[in-house]
Design an enzyme around this catalytic site. Structure first.
Site, PDB file in Angstrom:
ATOM      1  N   ASN A   1      11.244  -5.920  -4.215  1.00 58.77           N
ATOM      2  CA  ASN A   1      10.394  -7.030  -4.866  1.00 58.77           C
ATOM      3  C   ASN A   1       9.892  -8.146  -3.739  1.00 58.77           C
ATOM      4  OD1 ASN A   1       9.080  -9.056  -6.346  1.00 58.77           O
ATOM      5  ND2 ASN A   1       9.908  -8.270  -8.296  1.00 58.77           N
TER       6      ASN A   1
ATOM      7  N   CYS B   1      -7.645  -9.596  -3.354  1.00 59.18           N
ATOM      8  CA  CYS B   1      -8.686  -8.310  -3.556  1.00 59.18           C
ATOM      9  C   CYS B   1      -9.329  -8.435  -5.154  1.00 59.18           C
ATOM     10  CB  CYS B   1      -8.147  -6.938  -3.735  1.00 59.18           C
ATOM     11  SG  CYS B   1      -6.558  -6.621  -4.658  1.00 59.18           S
TER      12      CYS B   1
ATOM     13  N   ARG C   1      -7.513  -3.783   8.895  1.00 61.58           N
ATOM     14  CA  ARG C   1      -6.288  -3.437   9.459  1.00 61.58           C
ATOM     15  C   ARG C   1      -6.269  -3.151  11.046  1.00 61.58           C
ATOM     16  NH1 ARG C   1      -5.873  -0.255   4.149  1.00 61.58           N
ATOM     17  NH2 ARG C   1      -7.424   1.297   4.545  1.00 61.58           N
TER      18      ARG C   1
ATOM     19  N   PHE D   1       3.841  -5.692   0.468  1.00 65.46           N
ATOM     20  CA  PHE D   1       3.013  -4.749  -0.596  1.00 65.46           C
ATOM     21  C   PHE D   1       2.595  -3.939   0.394  1.00 65.46           C
ATOM     22  CE2 PHE D   1       3.180  -9.280  -1.668  1.00 65.46           C
ATOM     23  CZ  PHE D   1       3.650  -9.335  -3.033  1.00 65.46           C
TER      24      PHE D   1
ATOM     25  N   ASP E   1       7.530  -2.517  -0.148  1.00 62.88           N
ATOM     26  CA  ASP E   1       6.902  -2.428  -1.381  1.00 62.88           C
ATOM     27  C   ASP E   1       7.901  -2.159  -2.556  1.00 62.88           C
ATOM     28  OD1 ASP E   1       3.783  -1.851  -2.014  1.00 62.88           O
ATOM     29  OD2 ASP E   1       5.173  -0.723  -3.726  1.00 62.88           O
TER      30      ASP E   1
ATOM     31  N   ASP F   1      -0.618  -8.363   1.702  1.00 62.29           N
ATOM     32  CA  ASP F   1      -1.752  -7.608   0.960  1.00 62.29           C
ATOM     33  C   ASP F   1      -1.487  -7.234  -0.438  1.00 62.29           C
ATOM     34  OD1 ASP F   1      -3.913  -6.372   0.602  1.00 62.29           O
ATOM     35  OD2 ASP F   1      -3.140  -4.391   1.687  1.00 62.29           O
TER      36      ASP F   1
END
Length: 367
Positions: A250, A311, A184, A200, A222, A271
């Site tokens: 979305n 992730c 970040r 996101f 988001d 992300d």
């Protein structure tokens, strides 16, 4: 209980907690045959974990950090995150459950001795994985001996100079995602003067770092209306409401729709949550990653910037990089790599334990 693991020839390999219910039958805690597994042993290991964070992180970064990262700290199945004055704990193995009454008060003492006023410990054991260990799900305060249970699960943390309200009871996982701390910060450095789209956004962390870094304008998106509300509140908390717009949408629908409009973003951040949590769905996950990255590359002007990550440790670095090559080819662009990064150092990668190496993060310029 604890068992020794030996080779077929009788050579000592290590000592670990036996779990007859789990697919992971033994979780090693030591490879030293001379260790005595008493209270002093566990306190020493807790102190090592904390000393490591103090060594590799700046003092201001210790306000919110991960103190115990499972196998990487030789506490298999245990996660402890520090959010200012609260500890958020997740116990996912029967061995750690058995000794939590030894570990958690000792950890609070170690932190207090260093001047960190820990006011409570919250158990976030609302994870389905516990059932594979024969453990019940649930969440609630862990009663530190002789102390009253805190009244509120809310606390304020400061990360990279940005303030966030963290709810250890109802927030995602343990309350806040700490592993992108320095990623970040890297985004904030590039964002100055740019018009940014943060996809996101969750509670707005990348968006707020971009805004704090001097972005001209940030749109934070988001699909969760409650996450967007929290992102909006965090923007207000930091005096950044004039720069950050928070939108519930979305991303998979939004990006194609934006292609029909004039290009207005010169920095896009992707992300997403883990698109796969098993090997069986990796192909579908890679397809999802490619879709959003292809769309983002099409939306950016030449010279624009892209931050993108995954992730999921099942979407390996090789698979993720191959996907980015393919997306760039289909989008008709070339990527100039600025940085390739991983999770922050309070989530250390233990070589030989592939699950600890999970976060891929790239910064590109589209040329």
């Amino acid at each position: 209980g604890l068992v020794d693991v030996v080779s077929k020839k009788g050579r000592y390999l290590g000592t670990g907690f036996l779990s007859e219910r789990s697919k992971i039958r033994v979780r090693l805690i030591s490879r030293n045959a001379n260790d005595q597994f008493d209270a002093a042993f566990w306190r020493r290991k807790l102190q090592w974990a904390w000393d490591y964070r103090k060594s590799v992180m700046a003092p201001e970064d210790l306000d919110a950090c991960r103190i115990i990262f499972g196998e990487a700290d030789a506490f298999p199945g245990l996660t402890v995150d520090k959010f200012h004055d609260l500890l958020s704990v997740q116990v996912l193995s029967v061995g750690m459950e058995r000794i939590q009454d030894l570990l958690l008060p000792a950890l609070a003492e170690i932190l207090r001795a260093d001047g960190f006023p820990i006011r409570g410990v919250f158990l976030r054991n609302d994870a389905a994985l516990r059932e594979k260990e024969g453990l019940a799900q649930g969440k609630g305060w862990y009663p530190l001996p002789g102390e009253a249970v805190p009244e509120s699960p809310l606390t304020e943390i400061t990360e990279n100079g940005v303030k966030y309200l963290v709810d250890v009871e109802n927030g995602q996982k343990t309350g806040f995602f700490l592993d992108q701390k320095y990623n970040r910060r890297a985004v904030g450095r590039i964002a100055r003067g740019k018009t940014v789209l943060d996809c996101f956004t969750h509670t707005g962390s990348f968006a707020l770092n971009a805004a704090a870094g001097g972005a001209k304008h940030v749109t934070a998106v988001d699909v969760s209306a409650s996450a967007v509300e929290m992102a909006r509140a965090n923007a207000e908390r930091n005096g950044l409401s004039g720069v950050v717009d928070c939108v519930a949408a979305n991303v998979f629908d939004l990006l194609p729709a934006l292609e029909k409009e004039p290009k207005r973003y010169d920095f896009i951040i992707l992300d997403p949550p883990a698109f796969t949590k098993s090997r069986k769905t990796v192909a579908n996950a890679i397809s999802g990653y490619k879709e959003i990255n292809y769309r983002a590359m099409k939306l950016l002007p030449r010279g624009g910037y892209l931050a993108t990550c995954s992730c999921s440790h099942f979407a390996t670095e090789e698979k993720f990089a191959a996907m980015l090559h393919s997306a760039a080819k289909d989008a008709g662009v070339q990527l100039r790599q600025i940085e390739a990064r991983q999770q922050s150092c309070d989530h250390p990668i233990l070589w030989g334990v592939e699950e600890t190496n999970y976060l891929k993060f790239y910064l590109f310029q589209v040329v």
